[in-house]
Structure formats: structure tokens, C-alpha cells
Design a protein around this motif. Structure first.
Motif, PDB file in Angstrom:
ATOM      1  N   PRO A 176      39.382  37.012  44.741  1.00  0.00           N
ATOM      2  CA  PRO A 176      39.735  35.677  44.288  1.00  0.00           C
ATOM      3  C   PRO A 176      39.073  34.596  45.143  1.00  0.00           C
ATOM      4  CG  PRO A 176      41.587  36.641  45.439  1.00  0.00           C
ATOM      5  CD  PRO A 176      40.517  37.699  45.363  1.00  0.00           C
ATOM      6  N   TYR A 177      39.100  33.376  44.618  1.00  0.00           N
ATOM      7  CA  TYR A 177      38.485  32.234  45.261  1.00  0.00           C
ATOM      8  C   TYR A 177      39.545  31.157  45.469  1.00  0.00           C
ATOM      9  CZ  TYR A 177      34.814  34.603  42.617  1.00  0.00           C
ATOM     10  OH  TYR A 177      34.011  35.544  42.053  1.00  0.00           O
ATOM     11  N   ALA A 178      39.421  30.446  46.576  1.00  0.00           N
ATOM     12  CA  ALA A 178      40.342  29.342  46.861  1.00  0.00           C
ATOM     13  C   ALA A 178      39.702  28.040  46.410  1.00  0.00           C
ATOM     14  CB  ALA A 178      40.660  29.287  48.353  1.00  0.00           C
ATOM     15  N   GLY A 179      40.518  27.144  45.871  1.00  0.00           N
ATOM     16  CA  GLY A 179      40.043  25.838  45.446  1.00  0.00           C
ATOM     17  C   GLY A 179      41.085  24.789  45.762  1.00  0.00           C
ATOM     18  N   VAL A 180      40.768  23.551  45.451  1.00  0.00           N
ATOM     19  CA  VAL A 180      41.703  22.456  45.690  1.00  0.00           C
ATOM     20  C   VAL A 180      41.682  21.502  44.509  1.00  0.00           C
ATOM     21  CG1 VAL A 180      41.508  22.530  48.200  1.00  0.00           C
ATOM     22  CG2 VAL A 180      40.012  21.029  46.901  1.00  0.00           C
ATOM     23  N   GLU A 181      42.813  20.861  44.287  1.00  0.00           N
ATOM     24  CA  GLU A 181      42.908  19.777  43.313  1.00  0.00           C
ATOM     25  C   GLU A 181      43.787  18.717  43.960  1.00  0.00           C
ATOM     26  OE1 GLU A 181      44.066  18.748  38.725  1.00  0.00           O
ATOM     27  OE2 GLU A 181      44.178  20.807  39.389  1.00  0.00           O
ATOM     28  N   GLY A 182      43.143  17.708  44.508  1.00  0.00           N
ATOM     29  CA  GLY A 182      43.889  16.705  45.266  1.00  0.00           C
ATOM     30  C   GLY A 182      44.522  17.379  46.469  1.00  0.00           C
ATOM     31  N   GLN A 234      32.837  33.647  31.380  1.00  0.00           N
ATOM     32  CA  GLN A 234      32.898  35.098  31.258  1.00  0.00           C
ATOM     33  C   GLN A 234      31.787  35.728  32.098  1.00  0.00           C
ATOM     34  OE1 GLN A 234      32.928  34.502  26.764  1.00  0.00           O
ATOM     35  NE2 GLN A 234      33.878  36.514  26.997  1.00  0.00           N
ATOM     36  N   SER A 235      32.089  36.867  32.705  1.00  0.00           N
ATOM     37  CA  SER A 235      31.099  37.631  33.447  1.00  0.00           C
ATOM     38  C   SER A 235      31.557  39.084  33.500  1.00  0.00           C
ATOM     39  CB  SER A 235      30.941  37.077  34.869  1.00  0.00           C
ATOM     40  OG  SER A 235      29.999  37.835  35.597  1.00  0.00           O
ATOM     41  N   GLU A 236      30.663  39.987  33.131  1.00  0.00           N
ATOM     42  CA  GLU A 236      30.923  41.421  33.206  1.00  0.00           C
ATOM     43  C   GLU A 236      32.234  41.802  32.529  1.00  0.00           C
ATOM     44  OE1 GLU A 236      30.495  42.690  37.269  1.00  0.00           O
ATOM     45  OE2 GLU A 236      28.509  41.774  37.433  1.00  0.00           O
ATOM     46  N   GLY A 237      32.498  41.220  31.356  1.00  0.00           N
ATOM     47  CA  GLY A 237      33.686  41.563  30.586  1.00  0.00           C
ATOM     48  C   GLY A 237      34.990  40.994  31.116  1.00  0.00           C
ATOM     49  N   ARG A 238      34.887  39.992  31.970  1.00  0.00           N
ATOM     50  CA  ARG A 238      36.075  39.359  32.532  1.00  0.00           C
ATOM     51  C   ARG A 238      35.998  37.847  32.326  1.00  0.00           C
ATOM     52  NH1 ARG A 238      35.508  40.649  38.454  1.00  0.00           N
ATOM     53  NH2 ARG A 238      33.434  40.052  37.868  1.00  0.00           N
ATOM     54  N   VAL A 239      37.144  37.193  32.418  1.00  0.00           N
ATOM     55  CA  VAL A 239      37.218  35.739  32.275  1.00  0.00           C
ATOM     56  C   VAL A 239      37.824  35.165  33.557  1.00  0.00           C
ATOM     57  CG1 VAL A 239      39.493  35.774  31.151  1.00  0.00           C
ATOM     58  CG2 VAL A 239      37.938  33.844  30.766  1.00  0.00           C
ATOM     59  N   LEU A 240      37.352  33.986  33.951  1.00  0.00           N
ATOM     60  CA  LEU A 240      37.848  33.322  35.152  1.00  0.00           C
ATOM     61  C   LEU A 240      39.037  32.433  34.789  1.00  0.00           C
ATOM     62  CD1 LEU A 240      37.222  32.935  38.219  1.00  0.00           C
ATOM     63  CD2 LEU A 240      36.074  30.807  37.534  1.00  0.00           C
ATOM     64  N   LEU A 241      40.153  32.634  35.486  1.00  0.00           N
ATOM     65  CA  LEU A 241      41.351  31.809  35.316  1.00  0.00           C
ATOM     66  C   LEU A 241      41.717  31.187  36.653  1.00  0.00           C
ATOM     67  CD1 LEU A 241      43.567  34.163  33.117  1.00  0.00           C
ATOM     68  CD2 LEU A 241      42.086  32.300  32.354  1.00  0.00           C
ATOM     69  N   HIS A 242      42.556  30.173  36.609  1.00  0.00           N
ATOM     70  CA  HIS A 242      43.041  29.579  37.850  1.00  0.00           C
ATOM     71  C   HIS A 242      44.505  29.176  37.701  1.00  0.00           C
ATOM     72  CE1 HIS A 242      43.021  25.630  36.038  1.00  0.00           C
ATOM     73  NE2 HIS A 242      43.085  24.990  37.178  1.00  0.00           N
ATOM     74  N   ARG A 243      45.134  28.936  38.853  1.00  0.00           N
ATOM     75  CA  ARG A 243      46.511  28.429  38.870  1.00  0.00           C
ATOM     76  C   ARG A 243      46.732  27.647  40.149  1.00  0.00           C
ATOM     77  NH1 ARG A 243      50.205  33.830  39.857  1.00  0.00           N
ATOM     78  NH2 ARG A 243      49.283  34.455  41.843  1.00  0.00           N
ATOM     79  N   VAL A 244      47.704  26.771  40.089  1.00  0.00           N
ATOM     80  CA  VAL A 244      48.154  26.075  41.290  1.00  0.00           C
ATOM     81  C   VAL A 244      48.937  27.095  42.100  1.00  0.00           C
ATOM     82  CG1 VAL A 244      49.638  24.236  42.182  1.00  0.00           C
ATOM     83  CG2 VAL A 244      48.240  23.838  40.134  1.00  0.00           C
ATOM     84  N   VAL A 245      48.627  27.210  43.391  1.00  0.00           N
ATOM     85  CA  VAL A 245      49.352  28.154  44.236  1.00  0.00           C
ATOM     86  C   VAL A 245      50.832  27.817  44.161  1.00  0.00           C
ATOM     87  CG1 VAL A 245      49.693  28.952  46.614  1.00  0.00           C
ATOM     88  CG2 VAL A 245      47.375  28.597  45.733  1.00  0.00           C
TER      89      VAL A 245
END
Length: 153
Positions: A98-104, A10-21
Motif C-alpha cells: 500500500p501507499y500513504a497519501g494525504v488530503e489536507g 487498473q494494473s495487472e488485473g487490479r484496481v487502485l482504491l483509497h480511504r481516509v485512515v
């Protein structure tokens, strides 16, 4: 049975979520717990692998028994959802996303959501959006044990 550690960041009243593109739904970031690894260690490792960001794991928020189907496979997942804090200097604290990430070989997308934004998106497991809104508005609650079954499971 699958074991997963998930980060409630959590930061500044928000929560970080993610999804597979390409997926339509969002979830808390995290991943599988390897043999001999604690949930906190898995959380730190997964966030470093997926996003390249250092994380400080915190207190347990809830334990979730989640029964669901993904890509045609049925799962029974035990999720340990921990509060977590990005370390000073983290990209997560200095840029809005938003931020880009990778999983495998899969591309991931990370983004911040406030309580009202959570009402308009698909968050999995399905109970999670309401719990996240509550946590964002009212703060941390006692540790909960939640059993969730997708419809038809």
C-alpha cells in the motif's frame, strides 16, 4: 451539489482504491472539481496532491449521481469516473503498495485490489464493487449513467 472526479486506475488485473485512515470503506481516488477545471484536470491535480504521482487521464467510464450521508452531512454528488494511467516511472507501477497519501490534514491509504478481493471489502458507493469486478474481468464497457441512493436517503 458536489462535483467529483474519480480515477479508475487498473494494473495487472487490479484496481487502485483509497480511504481516509480510520474509515471502514474504500473508494476510487479523486476529489472535487474546482471552478473552471475539467474532470480530467481535477483528477490529475488530486492524484498529484494526495499521492504525489503523475497521472494520464483517459476516457469517461461512467457518470454517477450519488446520494449519501458522510459524517452526518447529506450529499448529492455528481461523479465523473475516468479511466486513468500512471505515467512511466510512477511509484504505482514500481511498488506493490500500500501507499500513504494525504488530503489536507487527513491521512490516506491507497491499495490495489483484484476482483476476488473486492468481494470482501466495503466499497462506496455500494454499487461500485460489482462494477469494478466486471471491468477488471471483462474490460471497458460503454459509458454508464448510474443513480445510487444509500439506504434511508
Amino acid at each position: 451539489m458536489r462535483q467529483r472526479a474519480a480515477a479508475l486506475i487498473q494494473s495487472e488485473g487490479r484496481v487502485l482504491l483509497h480511504r481516509v485512515v480510520g474509515d471502514a470503506f474504500w473508494a476510487l481516488p479523486g476529489g472535487g472539481i474546482d471552478a473552471g477545471e475539467t474532470a480530467a484536470q481535477a483528477l490529475v491535480r488530486e492524484l498529484q496532491e494526495e499521492l504525489g504521482q503523475p497521472m494520464e487521464p483517459g476516457a469517461l467510464a461512467c457518470v454517477v449521481e450519488n446520494f449519501f450521508t458522510y459524517a452526518g452531512t447529506a450529499y448529492h454528488e455528481i461523479g465523473l469516473y475516468l479511466h486513468a494511467t500512471p505515467l512511466p516511472g510512477s511509484l504505482l507501477l514500481s511498488r506493490p503498495g500500500p501507499y500513504a497519501g494525504v488530503e489536507g490534514s487527513r491521512a490516506l491509504e491507497f491499495a490495489w485490489f483484484g476482483p476476488h478481493e473486492l468481494e470482501g471489502i466495503d466499497v462506496r458507493p455500494a454499487f461500485l464493487a460489482a462494477h469494478l469486478r466486471h471491468w477488471l474481468v471483462h474490460g471497458r464497457a460503454e459509458v454508464a449513467h448510474i443513480i445510487h441512493r444509500d439506504p434511508g436517503f
